[in-house]
Design an enzyme around this catalytic site. Structure first.
Site, PDB file in Angstrom:
ATOM      1  CB  SER A 196     -20.463 -24.509  91.436  1.00 43.15           C
ATOM      2  OG  SER A 196     -20.440 -25.881  91.755  1.00 43.15           O
ATOM      3  CD  GLU A 199     -13.183 -28.270  88.219  1.00 42.33           C
ATOM      4  OE1 GLU A 199     -13.792 -28.655  89.236  1.00 42.33           O
ATOM      5  OE2 GLU A 199     -12.294 -28.932  87.663  1.00 42.33           O
ATOM      6  CG  HIS A 244      -9.753 -26.045  91.782  1.00 44.08           C
ATOM      7  ND1 HIS A 244     -10.056 -27.313  91.346  1.00 44.08           N
ATOM      8  CD2 HIS A 244     -10.906 -25.342  91.681  1.00 44.08           C
ATOM      9  CE1 HIS A 244     -11.330 -27.381  91.011  1.00 44.08           C
ATOM     10  NE2 HIS A 244     -11.872 -26.184  91.191  1.00 44.08           N
ATOM     11  N   GLY A 265      -3.513 -32.993  94.133  1.00 45.69           N
ATOM     12  CA  GLY A 265      -2.967 -32.933  92.778  1.00 45.69           C
ATOM     13  C   GLY A 265      -2.177 -34.185  92.482  1.00 45.69           C
ATOM     14  CG  ASP A 269     -10.409 -43.359  98.224  1.00 47.10           C
ATOM     15  OD1 ASP A 269      -9.384 -42.673  98.410  1.00 47.10           O
ATOM     16  OD2 ASP A 269     -11.202 -43.140  97.290  1.00 47.10           O
ATOM     17  CG  ASN A 292      -6.921 -42.212 103.264  1.00 45.00           C
ATOM     18  OD1 ASN A 292      -6.526 -42.218 104.429  1.00 45.00           O
ATOM     19  ND2 ASN A 292      -6.507 -43.089 102.364  1.00 45.00           N
ATOM     20  CG  PHE A 298     -10.594 -36.137  80.621  1.00 43.24           C
ATOM     21  CD1 PHE A 298      -9.289 -35.758  80.344  1.00 43.24           C
ATOM     22  CD2 PHE A 298     -11.611 -35.201  80.416  1.00 43.24           C
ATOM     23  CE1 PHE A 298      -9.001 -34.499  79.871  1.00 43.24           C
ATOM     24  CE2 PHE A 298     -11.325 -33.935  79.943  1.00 43.24           C
ATOM     25  CZ  PHE A 298     -10.024 -33.580  79.663  1.00 43.24           C
ATOM     26  CG  HIS A 340     -18.346 -28.564  90.808  1.00 40.31           C
ATOM     27  ND1 HIS A 340     -18.091 -27.248  91.134  1.00 40.31           N
ATOM     28  CD2 HIS A 340     -17.210 -29.024  90.232  1.00 40.31           C
ATOM     29  CE1 HIS A 340     -16.854 -26.933  90.776  1.00 40.31           C
ATOM     30  NE2 HIS A 340     -16.303 -27.994  90.221  1.00 40.31           N
TER      31      HIS A 340
HETATM   32  P1  FAD Z   1      -5.907 -36.915  98.678  1.00 37.63           P
HETATM   33  O1  FAD Z   1      -7.160 -36.679  99.416  1.00 37.63           O
HETATM   34  O2  FAD Z   1      -4.624 -36.559  99.336  1.00 37.63           O
HETATM   35  O3  FAD Z   1      -5.896 -38.468  98.284  1.00 37.63           O
HETATM   36  C1  FAD Z   1      -4.957 -38.970  97.350  1.00 37.63           C
HETATM   37  C2  FAD Z   1      -4.747 -40.470  97.586  1.00 37.63           C
HETATM   38  O4  FAD Z   1      -4.051 -40.666  98.804  1.00 37.63           O
HETATM   39  C3  FAD Z   1      -6.058 -41.271  97.706  1.00 37.63           C
HETATM   40  O5  FAD Z   1      -5.834 -42.530  97.132  1.00 37.63           O
HETATM   41  C4  FAD Z   1      -6.250 -41.381  99.219  1.00 37.63           C
HETATM   42  O6  FAD Z   1      -7.003 -42.526  99.574  1.00 37.63           O
HETATM   43  C5  FAD Z   1      -4.805 -41.474  99.694  1.00 37.63           C
HETATM   44  N1  FAD Z   1      -4.589 -40.904 101.043  1.00 37.63           N
HETATM   45  C6  FAD Z   1      -5.047 -39.725 101.510  1.00 37.63           C
HETATM   46  N2  FAD Z   1      -4.633 -39.515 102.781  1.00 37.63           N
HETATM   47  C7  FAD Z   1      -3.883 -40.593 103.112  1.00 37.63           C
HETATM   48  C8  FAD Z   1      -3.175 -40.992 104.294  1.00 37.63           C
HETATM   49  N3  FAD Z   1      -3.132 -40.199 105.387  1.00 37.63           N
HETATM   50  N4  FAD Z   1      -2.524 -42.176 104.267  1.00 37.63           N
HETATM   51  C9  FAD Z   1      -2.545 -42.972 103.181  1.00 37.63           C
HETATM   52  N5  FAD Z   1      -3.204 -42.650 102.038  1.00 37.63           N
HETATM   53  C10 FAD Z   1      -3.857 -41.479 101.997  1.00 37.63           C
HETATM   54  N6  FAD Z   1      -5.975 -31.831  90.332  1.00 37.63           N
HETATM   55  C11 FAD Z   1      -5.185 -30.767  90.101  1.00 37.63           C
HETATM   56  O7  FAD Z   1      -3.974 -30.938  89.918  1.00 37.63           O
HETATM   57  N7  FAD Z   1      -5.687 -29.501  90.055  1.00 37.63           N
HETATM   58  C12 FAD Z   1      -7.001 -29.234  90.266  1.00 37.63           C
HETATM   59  O8  FAD Z   1      -7.404 -28.070  90.219  1.00 37.63           O
HETATM   60  C13 FAD Z   1      -7.884 -30.334  90.532  1.00 37.63           C
HETATM   61  N8  FAD Z   1      -9.193 -30.158  90.782  1.00 37.63           N
HETATM   62  C14 FAD Z   1      -9.979 -31.221  91.135  1.00 37.63           C
HETATM   63  C15 FAD Z   1     -11.308 -30.991  91.501  1.00 37.63           C
HETATM   64  C16 FAD Z   1     -12.124 -32.048  91.871  1.00 37.63           C
HETATM   65  C17 FAD Z   1     -13.547 -31.762  92.290  1.00 37.63           C
HETATM   66  C18 FAD Z   1     -11.623 -33.382  91.838  1.00 37.63           C
HETATM   67  C19 FAD Z   1     -12.517 -34.544  92.192  1.00 37.63           C
HETATM   68  C20 FAD Z   1     -10.315 -33.618  91.486  1.00 37.63           C
HETATM   69  C21 FAD Z   1      -9.454 -32.551  91.148  1.00 37.63           C
HETATM   70  N9  FAD Z   1      -8.114 -32.734  90.823  1.00 37.63           N
HETATM   71  C22 FAD Z   1      -7.307 -31.647  90.557  1.00 37.63           C
HETATM   72  C23 FAD Z   1      -7.541 -34.091  90.763  1.00 37.63           C
HETATM   73  C24 FAD Z   1      -6.899 -34.500  92.099  1.00 37.63           C
HETATM   74  O9  FAD Z   1      -5.807 -33.661  92.376  1.00 37.63           O
HETATM   75  C25 FAD Z   1      -6.425 -35.946  91.937  1.00 37.63           C
HETATM   76  O10 FAD Z   1      -7.531 -36.802  91.901  1.00 37.63           O
HETATM   77  C26 FAD Z   1      -5.394 -36.422  92.943  1.00 37.63           C
HETATM   78  O11 FAD Z   1      -4.906 -37.681  92.501  1.00 37.63           O
HETATM   79  C27 FAD Z   1      -5.923 -36.635  94.361  1.00 37.63           C
HETATM   80  O12 FAD Z   1      -6.210 -35.450  94.960  1.00 37.63           O
HETATM   81  P2  FAD Z   1      -6.973 -35.441  96.397  1.00 37.63           P
HETATM   82  O13 FAD Z   1      -7.046 -34.023  96.776  1.00 37.63           O
HETATM   83  O14 FAD Z   1      -8.218 -36.220  96.325  1.00 37.63           O
HETATM   84  O15 FAD Z   1      -5.878 -36.211  97.257  1.00 37.63           O
END
Ligand code: FAD
Length: 273
Positions: free
Chosen positions: A5, A7, A67, A98, A148, A151, A206, A256
């Site tokens: 895939s 991105e 996304h 995000g 992590d 989570n 990055f 990906h």
């Molecule tokens: P989460 O899964 O919410 O985790 C964020 C942090 O919070 C982690 O440190 C986790 O350990 C912690 N956490 C989670 N749940 C809990 C809980 N219940 N209690 C305490 N701590 C918790 N960013 C964008 O803005 N736009 C995009 O389109 C985008 N695409 C991406 C695509 C991929 C494949 C990847 C790997 C990253 C992408 N990102 C994007 C970046 C991403 O948004 C960041 O890495 C962001 O900091 C974390 O997003 P997450 O969805 O992993 O967050």
């Protein structure tokens, strides 16, 4: 060869649109299972992402997955986007938290990506195949690898179907991460995110932001090549293709590619494998 895939990010200017348009025919030739388009947290690409998804689907005939990042967003906004994507025929979504854009004070209605996954399931049932993000080298804001991972599991338990990793250049780290995830009861496919290299200083920037490690030997070799663009291209494509071969041999369920809207760096890797 497992499914691949690609991105993209949503182009905002005519120049960026032209860059993506010129990359698409070459990338389409590799027959991706789907492509995805990023979304700026806090709604910074609120209209660009849906526009790009529509174009990728309608003009280019690609299965394009948006996304959706929840940071700074409201339930109503996210509900509106989900409805738009459904009406475009999207069946796959990449759900993320995000990062809070600088200057934005409010987290919005969601705290973590797991809350977003839960919301998507509550709103749309099983309509979407949901991918989430995960971090073989640990999310930069996380205190430790185990919490992590726990989570990450919350997102799968909330209803995600699979995960895409942050990019990395160390295959062993990925395999150990997958083993640890399986030991914790995560059975969803974990697809490696692959970042082809074209510009070392950009990659360094990055990587500092997202916590991906550039191995010392790789950084040193890339630095030594200086501005020799052709040598950087060849060397990087060899290194990343080698990584992909190891991942495929070790059972990765797909690859990906973070294309950054350019065909050459990704094509150079794919041509080698
Ligand atoms: P989460 O899964 O919410 O985790 C964020 C942090 O919070 C982690 O440190 C986790 O350990 C912690 N956490 C989670 N749940 C809990 C809980 N219940 N209690 C305490 N701590 C918790 N960013 C964008 O803005 N736009 C995009 O389109 C985008 N695409 C991406 C695509 C991929 C494949 C990847 C790997 C990253 C992408 N990102 C994007 C970046 C991403 O948004 C960041 O890495 C962001 O900091 C974390 O997003 P997450 O969805 O992993 O967050």
């Amino acid at each position: 060869m497992p499914p691949i895939s690609f991105e993209f990010f949503p182009p905002k200017t005519d120049e960026q649109r032209a860059t993506l348009e010129s990359a698409l025919p070459r990338l389409k030739a590799f027959k991706p299972e789907y492509v995805s388009c990023t979304f700026g947290a806090g709604g910074s690409t609120l209209s660009y992402t849906p526009e790009t998804i529509r174009r990728l689907r309608e003009v280019h005939g690609l299965d394009a997955a948006p996304h959706l990042s929840c940071m700074g967003g409201t339930r109503d906004e996210i509900r509106g986007l989900l409805n738009d994507y459904r009406s475009m025929g999207c069946k796959r979504i990449v759900a993320l938290r995000g990062d809070l854009p600088s200057g934005m004070a409010s987290h919005g209605d969601f705290r973590y990506a797991s809350d977003l996954v839960e919301f998507i399931r509550a709103e749309t049932g099983d309509h979407f195949h949901i991918e989430v993000a995960c971090y073989p080298e640990v999310h930069p804001q996380s205190n430790d690898a185990l919490s992590d991972l726990v989570n990450f599991k919350r997102k799968i338990d909330a209803g995600a179907n699979g995960a895409i990793t942050q990019y990395f250049y160390n295959a062993d780290g990925y395999f150990r991460f997958v083993d640890a995830a399986r030991a914790l009861g995560i059975s969803a496919p974990i697809t490696p995110g692959i970042m082809p290299i074209s510009n070392f200083s950009q990659l360094r920037r990055f990587s500092d932001m997202c916590g991906a490690e550039i191995p010392r030997w790789l950084g040193k070799r890339l630095s030594a090549l200086g501005d020799d663009v052709e040598s950087i291209r060849t060397f990087s494509a060899d290194v990343v293709a080698d990584l992909c071969r190891k991942l495929i041999a070790g059972g990765a369920p797909g690859l990906h590619f973070y294309t950054l809207n350019r065909a050459k760096p990704t094509s150079a890797v794919l041509e080698r494998i």
